[in-house]
Motif scaffolding. Sequence first.
Motif: not given
Length: 267
Positions: A234-240, A38-43
């Motif tokens: 934290n608002g970034l794509i850490e991994e895909m 939660s809070g990572g920016g997904k929504t």
Amino acid sequence: MSILNVEKLTKSFGDVEVLKGVSFSLEEGEVLSVIGSSGGGKTTLLRCINFLETPDTGRITVEGKTAFEGDPSRVNEKQYTPFIDRNVQHSLGLVFQQFNLFPQYSVLGNLTLAPRLAAKKREDFKTAKKEIYAEIDEKALSILKATGLSEKKDNYPCQLSGGQQQRVAIARALMLSPAILCFDEPTSALDPELTGEVLKVIRELRESGHTMIIVTHELEFARRVSDKIIFMANGLIEEMGTPDEIFENPKSEKTRSFIQTDYLSAN
């Protein structure tokens, strides 16, 4: 060509930077799940793609058309307005976390309301109103049958279970034949025993070739249904990567920690 391209998307609320330059692409027929704490920016990412929130900078293209473009060199100018083409919004369908059904309309009414309003803009509406409405009703009944809701067409939302309401929300989104169907935590408002019926519908949509973006906390479901998974932090794509790459061999320590805490502990 990708059906969706997101390039260096940013979004802040006041001094809080929620998206810090997010980039990814989606091919037609692919299912992309977005996971993370939660809070990572997904929504916020999903809402920006659907223009429920206006991004600050970056670029979004849908089916080859520029839907949004914001110039980072001008974002602080008082008179600056980023480019938004809302005509592409019909290409995006969104299923909300809290259903958002209209309580005063029946199930069938919820499905047919938006298409009927859109039909009034057709040049032949006055002369073909009856036929147009009949086509809309026929499509709605077909979608209700596919989602297992035919017997509920005359019911009102208050007469439905949470799982049934969410299936109506999915059916409603399908009425406008979106190129990309987006889900914001589609099972988070449901009791565990009702989650399965909604996930079943989403699996069937995948099997029929729908392109989808799913923000979800259901990690096992994400693993089973997705072609690609994005882990945000934290608002970034850490991994895909593919489900196997994310769940079996994550490269990022943050991803590894999240998977171990939220996935392995539940299995």
